[in-house]
Design an enzyme around this catalytic site. Structure first.
Site, mmCIF file in Angstrom:
data_model
loop_
_atom_site.group_PDB
_atom_site.id
_atom_site.type_symbol
_atom_site.label_atom_id
_atom_site.label_comp_id
_atom_site.label_asym_id
_atom_site.label_seq_id
_atom_site.Cartn_x
_atom_site.Cartn_y
_atom_site.Cartn_z
ATOM 1 N N ASP A 187 32.666 56.375 30.061
ATOM 2 C CA ASP A 187 32.862 55.282 29.038
ATOM 3 C C ASP A 187 31.728 54.961 28.391
ATOM 4 O O ASP A 187 31.320 54.227 28.590
ATOM 5 C CB ASP A 187 34.173 54.085 29.537
ATOM 6 C CG ASP A 187 34.277 52.942 28.483
ATOM 7 O OD1 ASP A 187 35.359 53.289 27.624
ATOM 8 O OD2 ASP A 187 33.658 51.683 28.199
ATOM 9 N N GLU A 271 35.849 60.335 27.196
ATOM 10 C CA GLU A 271 36.966 60.236 26.148
ATOM 11 C C GLU A 271 36.619 60.900 24.279
ATOM 12 O O GLU A 271 35.550 60.950 24.927
ATOM 13 C CB GLU A 271 37.013 58.960 25.483
ATOM 14 C CG GLU A 271 38.000 58.078 25.901
ATOM 15 C CD GLU A 271 38.171 56.921 26.144
ATOM 16 O OE1 GLU A 271 39.228 56.157 25.618
ATOM 17 O OE2 GLU A 271 37.006 55.992 25.762
ATOM 18 N N CYS A 324 45.515 49.028 34.137
ATOM 19 C CA CYS A 324 44.941 48.061 35.586
ATOM 20 C C CYS A 324 44.529 49.156 36.244
ATOM 21 O O CYS A 324 45.316 50.011 36.661
ATOM 22 C CB CYS A 324 45.677 46.818 35.835
ATOM 23 S SG CYS A 324 45.271 46.458 37.394
ATOM 24 N N CYS A 327 46.741 47.978 39.807
ATOM 25 C CA CYS A 327 48.165 48.643 39.878
ATOM 26 C C CYS A 327 48.551 49.741 38.803
ATOM 27 O O CYS A 327 49.784 49.769 38.699
ATOM 28 C CB CYS A 327 48.440 47.615 40.156
ATOM 29 S SG CYS A 327 49.002 46.386 38.489
ATOM 30 N N CYS A 343 44.680 41.082 36.512
ATOM 31 C CA CYS A 343 45.891 41.364 36.420
ATOM 32 C C CYS A 343 47.083 40.553 36.915
ATOM 33 O O CYS A 343 45.935 40.293 37.585
ATOM 34 C CB CYS A 343 45.959 42.930 36.805
ATOM 35 S SG CYS A 343 47.108 43.951 37.487
ATOM 36 N N CYS A 345 48.061 41.461 39.355
ATOM 37 C CA CYS A 345 48.085 41.790 40.709
ATOM 38 C C CYS A 345 46.561 40.646 41.617
ATOM 39 O O CYS A 345 46.932 41.605 42.618
ATOM 40 C CB CYS A 345 48.026 43.135 40.992
ATOM 41 S SG CYS A 345 46.608 43.983 40.700
ATOM 42 N N ASP A 352 34.641 47.335 30.619
ATOM 43 C CA ASP A 352 33.824 48.415 30.860
ATOM 44 C C ASP A 352 34.512 49.904 32.423
ATOM 45 O O ASP A 352 34.570 50.788 32.425
ATOM 46 C CB ASP A 352 32.566 48.856 30.077
ATOM 47 C CG ASP A 352 32.424 48.499 28.760
ATOM 48 O OD1 ASP A 352 33.531 47.968 28.075
ATOM 49 O OD2 ASP A 352 30.926 47.216 28.598
#
Length: 401
Positions: A187, A271, A324, A327, A343, A345, A352
């Site tokens: 990333d 990316e 996330c 999950c 999250c 969860c 990052d």
């Protein structure tokens, strides 16, 4: 295993006064021929709807040399002039294939000063290089050895804005195919230049920011000098030297990073960033340019090809930061100032690191499905915001928070 590739080795050299004068004339003639051929091809299409190819421009070059106005073209080697016509042919080929814009004219002040010589225009004997129209070999600083028994097939001589002379030798080289088992998602960022899916963060050196004060002083000195004066030329040379220092350090850092990633990992996932759109944001343009994400990708692409690695480019609209990695739930909003989030969860994410892990998972799914490198979406070139967004199709079926 090993693989034979064409590899360019770049060295700095120090020409004599006569060699520098000869190369300066060659650069000027190369620029002149390129521009004349571009005018001829443009007029032929505009007036007669006729496409002129390389061989036609080569005949035009012969005719130009016989005129009194362009007789000075005979004073330099003909090979760099012919190579300039070949480069123009490649530019038009890329334009008609919609890979590039229409070719533009070479500028005396802004365009790169370079000339390309093929085997008929230079002599290579005992590790000494002598170019056509020259009696003495170039004084090259051999900062690293050429491959054993290598003989250059093409030589490119160039001069950068800081006044430094470089020669690039294109040779056959053998790349050892070293096996690797790692897989990593990458990333790209500004505070951290790269964040890996392993959790490692690579600090952004920010070379332009380090030298910003020195650059500002040099640019103020240029502004105070009279236009057209010798002192202004010296001040501009100082500015170019500061820029060269920034560029050299940045390139060296990116080379080390990409070489390390390629040697350690068999699969690398990145990316597809729209850097051209990002620099339109004037608040981030300077930082984005200093990060040099486009250069990082270019280096990574050819090195991955050399070493036989799998390089996967994930679609730019994939919501890597909002998703996330534990999950699979999708957050509704994720402003840039949010660097960590929790999250529903219960999993707490570093923004990052979470994005890098999602990029890796998406890239592995592409490899498993046989998709390879994803093509660039047409919608990414239609003027959407430079901020990171998710495409509705990319998030279809993902549970939102």
């Amino acid at each position: 295993m090993s693989r034979a590739v064409k590899r360019a080795f770049k060295y700095r050299f120090y020409p004599t006064d006569s060699q520098a004068a000869e190369l300066a004339r060659t650069f000027g003639c190369v620029r002149k021929v390129y521009n004349l051929a571009l005018v001829a091809r443009t007029e032929a299409w505009t007036l007669r709807q006729e496409r002129i190819n390389y061989h036609t421009t080569l005949a035009l070059l012969t005719a130009w040399k016989k005129t009194d106005e362009l007789a000075f073209l005979n004073e330099v080697s003909s090979v760099p002039l012919q190579q300039a016509l070949r480069h123009l042919q490649v530019a038009f080929t890329n334009f008609f294939a919609r890979r590039a814009r229409y070719p533009s004219f070479k500028s005396r002040k802004k365009s790169r000063r370079s000339a390309e010589y093929t085997t008929s225009a230079f002599r290579w004997r005992g590790g000494r290089l002598t170019l056509a129209k020259m009696t003495e070999p170039l004084d090259i600083v051999w900062s690293r050895p050429l491959p054993e028994g290598a003989s250059p097939s093409t030589v490119t001589v160039s001069q950068d804005p800081a006044g430094r002379w470089f020669v690039s030798l294109l040779c056959d080289d053998v790349i050892e195919q070293v096996p690797a088992s790692g897989m990593v998602g990458v990333d790209a960022g500004i505070d951290s230049l790269l964040t890996l899916s392993t959790g490692e963060k690579i600090v952004n050196p920010k070379y332009e920011r380090r030298d910003r004060a020195r650059l500002a002083r040099a640019q103020r000195a240029v502004a105070k000098k009279e236009k057209g004066s010798a002192n202004r030329a010296k001040a501009r040379h100082t500015v170019a030297r500061v820029y060269a220092r920034i560029t050299d350090r940045r390139r060296d850092h990116l080379h080390k990073l990409t070489t390390r990633l390629v040697r350690e990992n068999q699969a690398i996932v990145i990316e597809d960033l729209a850097v051209r759109n990002m620099v339109k944001n004037h608040r981030l343009a300077r930082a984005v340019s200093d990060a040099a994400w486009r250069q990082f990708r270019t280096l990574l692409e050819y090195k991955a090809d050399w070493y036989g690695r799998d390089l996967v480019v994930v679609d730019r609209w994939f919501p890597s930061s909002k998703l996330c990695s534990a999950c699979g739930a999708l957050a509704q909003r994720m402003p840039l100032n949010v660097r960590s989030w929790t999250c529903r969860c219960g999993q707490t994410h570093d923004r990052d690191v979470n994005a890098a892990r999602n990029i890796l998972a998406e890239g592995l799914s592409v490899i498993a499905c046989g998709g390879g490198v994803r093509p660039q979406r047409e919608s990414s070139r239609t003027g959407r915001s430079s901020a990171k967004q998710e495409n509705p199709r990319a998030t279809k079926g993902i549970l939102a928070l």
